[in-house]
Design a protein around this motif. Structure first.
Motif, PDB file in Angstrom:
ATOM      1  N   GLY A 157       0.791  -1.224   0.000  1.00  0.00           N
ATOM      2  CA  GLY A 157       0.000   0.000   0.000  1.00  0.00           C
ATOM      3  C   GLY A 157       0.823   1.273   0.000  1.00  0.00           C
ATOM      4  O   GLY A 157       1.849   1.376  -0.681  1.00  0.00           O
ATOM      5  N   SER A 158       0.398   2.235   0.822  1.00  0.00           N
ATOM      6  CA  SER A 158       1.028   3.559   0.839  1.00  0.00           C
ATOM      7  C   SER A 158       2.453   3.524   1.385  1.00  0.00           C
ATOM      8  O   SER A 158       3.214   4.473   1.208  1.00  0.00           O
ATOM      9  N   GLU A 159       2.854   2.420   2.053  1.00  0.00           N
ATOM     10  CA  GLU A 159       4.196   2.311   2.627  1.00  0.00           C
ATOM     11  C   GLU A 159       5.164   1.582   1.706  1.00  0.00           C
ATOM     12  O   GLU A 159       6.298   1.313   2.087  1.00  0.00           O
ATOM     13  N   ALA A 160       4.733   1.258   0.500  1.00  0.00           N
ATOM     14  CA  ALA A 160       5.539   0.433  -0.405  1.00  0.00           C
ATOM     15  C   ALA A 160       6.904   1.037  -0.685  1.00  0.00           C
ATOM     16  O   ALA A 160       7.922   0.334  -0.694  1.00  0.00           O
ATOM     17  N   GLU A 161       6.964   2.345  -0.923  1.00  0.00           N
ATOM     18  CA  GLU A 161       8.237   2.980  -1.271  1.00  0.00           C
ATOM     19  C   GLU A 161       9.259   2.847  -0.162  1.00  0.00           C
ATOM     20  O   GLU A 161      10.458   2.666  -0.422  1.00  0.00           O
ATOM     21  N   GLN A 162       8.826   2.921   1.086  1.00  0.00           N
ATOM     22  CA  GLN A 162       9.726   2.815   2.223  1.00  0.00           C
ATOM     23  C   GLN A 162      10.110   1.377   2.529  1.00  0.00           C
ATOM     24  O   GLN A 162      11.171   1.118   3.093  1.00  0.00           O
ATOM     25  N   ARG A 163       9.285   0.436   2.122  1.00  0.00           N
ATOM     26  CA  ARG A 163       9.467  -0.952   2.560  1.00  0.00           C
ATOM     27  C   ARG A 163       9.981  -1.888   1.478  1.00  0.00           C
ATOM     28  O   ARG A 163      10.039  -3.098   1.679  1.00  0.00           O
ATOM     29  N   ILE A 164      10.375  -1.345   0.332  1.00  0.00           N
ATOM     30  CA  ILE A 164      10.943  -2.161  -0.748  1.00  0.00           C
ATOM     31  C   ILE A 164      12.327  -1.633  -1.097  1.00  0.00           C
ATOM     32  O   ILE A 164      12.516  -0.434  -1.285  1.00  0.00           O
ATOM     33  N   LEU A 165      13.298  -2.532  -1.188  1.00  0.00           N
ATOM     34  CA  LEU A 165      14.653  -2.191  -1.615  1.00  0.00           C
ATOM     35  C   LEU A 165      15.029  -3.109  -2.773  1.00  0.00           C
ATOM     36  O   LEU A 165      14.781  -4.319  -2.725  1.00  0.00           O
ATOM     37  N   ILE A 166      15.614  -2.535  -3.826  1.00  0.00           N
ATOM     38  CA  ILE A 166      16.031  -3.310  -4.991  1.00  0.00           C
ATOM     39  C   ILE A 166      17.542  -3.492  -4.966  1.00  0.00           C
ATOM     40  O   ILE A 166      18.293  -2.515  -4.876  1.00  0.00           O
ATOM     41  N   GLY A 167      18.002  -4.729  -5.050  1.00  0.00           N
ATOM     42  CA  GLY A 167      19.428  -5.015  -5.104  1.00  0.00           C
ATOM     43  C   GLY A 167      19.812  -5.610  -6.454  1.00  0.00           C
ATOM     44  O   GLY A 167      19.190  -6.588  -6.902  1.00  0.00           O
ATOM     45  N   LEU A 168      20.794  -5.002  -7.125  1.00  0.00           N
ATOM     46  CA  LEU A 168      21.321  -5.550  -8.377  1.00  0.00           C
ATOM     47  C   LEU A 168      22.590  -6.332  -8.047  1.00  0.00           C
ATOM     48  O   LEU A 168      23.676  -5.768  -7.934  1.00  0.00           O
ATOM     49  N   ASN A 169      22.435  -7.628  -7.889  1.00  0.00           N
ATOM     50  CA  ASN A 169      23.543  -8.501  -7.492  1.00  0.00           C
ATOM     51  C   ASN A 169      24.374  -8.901  -8.713  1.00  0.00           C
ATOM     52  O   ASN A 169      24.006  -8.636  -9.845  1.00  0.00           O
ATOM     53  N   GLN A 170      25.526  -9.526  -8.432  1.00  0.00           N
ATOM     54  CA  GLN A 170      26.435 -10.010  -9.471  1.00  0.00           C
ATOM     55  C   GLN A 170      26.905  -8.864 -10.365  1.00  0.00           C
ATOM     56  O   GLN A 170      27.047  -9.013 -11.583  1.00  0.00           O
ATOM     57  N   SER A 171      27.158  -7.726  -9.731  1.00  0.00           N
ATOM     58  CA  SER A 171      27.636  -6.564 -10.479  1.00  0.00           C
ATOM     59  C   SER A 171      28.984  -6.827 -11.136  1.00  0.00           C
ATOM     60  O   SER A 171      29.333  -6.176 -12.132  1.00  0.00           O
ATOM     61  N   ASP A 172      29.751  -7.756 -10.576  1.00  0.00           N
ATOM     62  CA  ASP A 172      31.050  -8.089 -11.157  1.00  0.00           C
ATOM     63  C   ASP A 172      30.911  -8.723 -12.537  1.00  0.00           C
ATOM     64  O   ASP A 172      31.836  -8.688 -13.350  1.00  0.00           O
ATOM     65  N   MET A 173      29.737  -9.313 -12.806  1.00  0.00           N
ATOM     66  CA  MET A 173      29.515  -9.981 -14.094  1.00  0.00           C
ATOM     67  C   MET A 173      28.584  -9.186 -15.012  1.00  0.00           C
ATOM     68  O   MET A 173      28.119  -9.699 -16.025  1.00  0.00           O
ATOM     69  N   ALA A 174      28.327  -7.935 -14.668  1.00  0.00           N
ATOM     70  CA  ALA A 174      27.371  -7.130 -15.442  1.00  0.00           C
ATOM     71  C   ALA A 174      27.803  -6.931 -16.881  1.00  0.00           C
ATOM     72  O   ALA A 174      26.969  -6.788 -17.777  1.00  0.00           O
ATOM     73  N   MET A 175      29.109  -6.904 -17.120  1.00  0.00           N
ATOM     74  CA  MET A 175      29.635  -6.794 -18.487  1.00  0.00           C
ATOM     75  C   MET A 175      30.422  -8.060 -18.823  1.00  0.00           C
ATOM     76  O   MET A 175      31.512  -8.018 -19.368  1.00  0.00           O
ATOM     77  N   LYS A 176      29.824  -9.193 -18.462  1.00  0.00           N
ATOM     78  CA  LYS A 176      30.408 -10.517 -18.716  1.00  0.00           C
ATOM     79  C   LYS A 176      31.789 -10.665 -18.082  1.00  0.00           C
ATOM     80  O   LYS A 176      32.668 -11.348 -18.633  1.00  0.00           O
ATOM     81  N   GLY A 177      31.975 -10.018 -16.948  1.00  0.00           N
ATOM     82  CA  GLY A 177      33.232 -10.147 -16.227  1.00  0.00           C
ATOM     83  C   GLY A 177      34.295  -9.152 -16.633  1.00  0.00           C
ATOM     84  O   GLY A 177      35.359  -9.089 -15.997  1.00  0.00           O
ATOM     85  N   ARG A 178      34.033  -8.388 -17.691  1.00  0.00           N
ATOM     86  CA  ARG A 178      35.006  -7.402 -18.137  1.00  0.00           C
ATOM     87  C   ARG A 178      34.954  -6.167 -17.241  1.00  0.00           C
ATOM     88  O   ARG A 178      33.933  -5.848 -16.647  1.00  0.00           O
ATOM     89  N   HIS A 179      36.088  -5.484 -17.148  1.00  0.00           N
ATOM     90  CA  HIS A 179      36.204  -4.221 -16.420  1.00  0.00           C
ATOM     91  C   HIS A 179      36.022  -4.385 -14.903  1.00  0.00           C
ATOM     92  O   HIS A 179      35.651  -3.434 -14.227  1.00  0.00           O
ATOM     93  N   TRP A 180      36.300  -5.584 -14.403  1.00  0.00           N
ATOM     94  CA  TRP A 180      36.296  -5.782 -12.953  1.00  0.00           C
ATOM     95  C   TRP A 180      37.745  -5.851 -12.468  1.00  0.00           C
ATOM     96  O   TRP A 180      38.532  -6.649 -12.963  1.00  0.00           O
ATOM     97  N   ASP A 181      38.107  -4.987 -11.531  1.00  0.00           N
ATOM     98  CA  ASP A 181      39.468  -4.952 -10.996  1.00  0.00           C
ATOM     99  C   ASP A 181      39.595  -6.058  -9.938  1.00  0.00           C
ATOM    100  O   ASP A 181      39.096  -5.923  -8.824  1.00  0.00           O
ATOM    101  N   GLU A 182      40.247  -7.152 -10.304  1.00  0.00           N
ATOM    102  CA  GLU A 182      40.349  -8.305  -9.415  1.00  0.00           C
ATOM    103  C   GLU A 182      41.118  -7.978  -8.138  1.00  0.00           C
ATOM    104  O   GLU A 182      40.745  -8.420  -7.039  1.00  0.00           O
ATOM    105  N   ASP A 183      42.185  -7.208  -8.266  1.00  0.00           N
ATOM    106  CA  ASP A 183      43.016  -6.902  -7.096  1.00  0.00           C
ATOM    107  C   ASP A 183      42.279  -6.020  -6.091  1.00  0.00           C
ATOM    108  O   ASP A 183      42.324  -6.251  -4.881  1.00  0.00           O
ATOM    109  N   ALA A 184      41.584  -5.016  -6.582  1.00  0.00           N
ATOM    110  CA  ALA A 184      40.870  -4.092  -5.697  1.00  0.00           C
ATOM    111  C   ALA A 184      39.472  -4.586  -5.351  1.00  0.00           C
ATOM    112  O   ALA A 184      38.824  -4.069  -4.442  1.00  0.00           O
ATOM    113  N   ASN A 185      39.018  -5.605  -6.071  1.00  0.00           N
ATOM    114  CA  ASN A 185      37.664  -6.159  -5.901  1.00  0.00           C
ATOM    115  C   ASN A 185      36.612  -5.055  -6.068  1.00  0.00           C
ATOM    116  O   ASN A 185      35.677  -4.940  -5.279  1.00  0.00           O
TER     117      ASN A 185
END
Length: 287
Positions: A157-185
């Motif tokens: 209801g009216s509290e939906a905005e406060q009570r829902i959080l969206i998480g985008l997981n596996q960000s390390d693989m968002a570009m098929k693993g490219r552009h992820w700094d392994e050393d700095a994680n």
């Protein structure tokens, strides 16, 4: 309290003593400690929703000390059931993964609807917050969007905005693993820009469909596979956003069950998120 809870409770007391904190009335730390004990008894229920393979379970394990959880099964409308990880008065409800077939998704939606319809003896909704876990590397988010629009938001209801959080997981693989700094994680500038645009896109799509401006956090829950291991990234930001949307009186229920591996909380887009999390906790105690 369990022995483990008592230990964490003492850790919080030590923090108060170390900082020599006082409440608004100038009372001693002992008075704050009494309030702290009361706050750790508040109940909190977190519902986890997401597609198969999005990493709901790995997110739960990265955030919280689930090794001591009692695992059971909650609502079971016909074919879909929801697992419960009970950490004293903190319950994590883990729903089955979406996207494995139309009939399966209908059953899962029915189970989620039933869970969100549950109330306590005082008539309050049992579920306090919903964390929706999406795979940052996929473009097919239609099933989760439909569930969000047709099941989750209407039940909050009216509290939906406060009570829902969206998480985008596996960000390390968002570009098929490219552009992820392994050393700095951490992502490099190219991947960070991609993730920022991905988060904005998800937020905008939800806003256009529902009118709600939901928080979207890109992160990596981490994993261990044979000889390969990746520690979490941006977990402190995810926790901060979760606590910021949690009622103040229930925040200690969440933090007393956090995963105690310090490496889980090190790598973030901004080191300030760990300080913000501490501020979230102290705000609970001192107000």
């Amino acid at each position: 309290m369990s022995e483990q809870t008592a230990t964490r409770f003492q850790d919080l007391l030590d923090l108060l003593n170390l900082l020599n904190l006082q409440d608004e009335d100038g009372a001693s730390t002992a008075a704050s400690a009494e309030k702290l004990l009361h706050l750790t008894n508040e109940k909190f229920n977190l519902l986890m929703v997401g597609a198969t393979g999005s990493g709901k379970s790995s997110t739960i394990n990265a955030l919280f000390d689930t090794q001591v959880a009692e695992v059971g099964t909650g609502v079971d409308p016909e074919t879909a059931s929801i697992d419960c990880y009970a950490l004293d008065n903190f319950c994590i409800w883990d729903t089955p993964g979406l996207g494995d077939g139309v009939e399966n998704d209908i059953a899962i939606a029915k189970a989620i609807k039933a869970k969100l319809s549950e109330t306590d003896p005082e008539g309050a909704q049992v579920v306090d917050m919903v964390l929706i876990v999406l795979d940052a590397s996929t473009k097919d988010l239609g099933t989760v969007y439909t569930l969000l629009n047709e099941v989750v938001i209407p039940r909050l209801g009216s509290e939906a905005e406060q009570r829902i959080l969206i998480g985008l997981n596996q960000s390390d693989m968002a570009m098929k693993g490219r552009h992820w700094d392994e050393d700095a994680n951490t992502p490099d500038e190219v991947l960070q820009d991609f993730l920022d645009r991905k988060a904005d896109s998800v937020q905008q799509r939800i806003r256009e469909a529902t009118g709600l401006n939901l928080n979207v956090v890109c992160y990596c829950a981490g994993y261990t596979e044979e000889d390969e291991q990746r520690k979490p990234y941006n977990l402190a930001k995810l926790l901060h956003c979760l606590l910021a949307q949690t009622p103040k009186e229930k925040r200690l229920t969440v933090v007393q069950h956090l995963n105690e591996d310090p490496e889980n909380w090190v790598h973030n887009e901004d080191d300030d998120y760990r300080r913000r999390t501490l501020s979230d906790v102290l705000e609970t105690i001192l107000t």
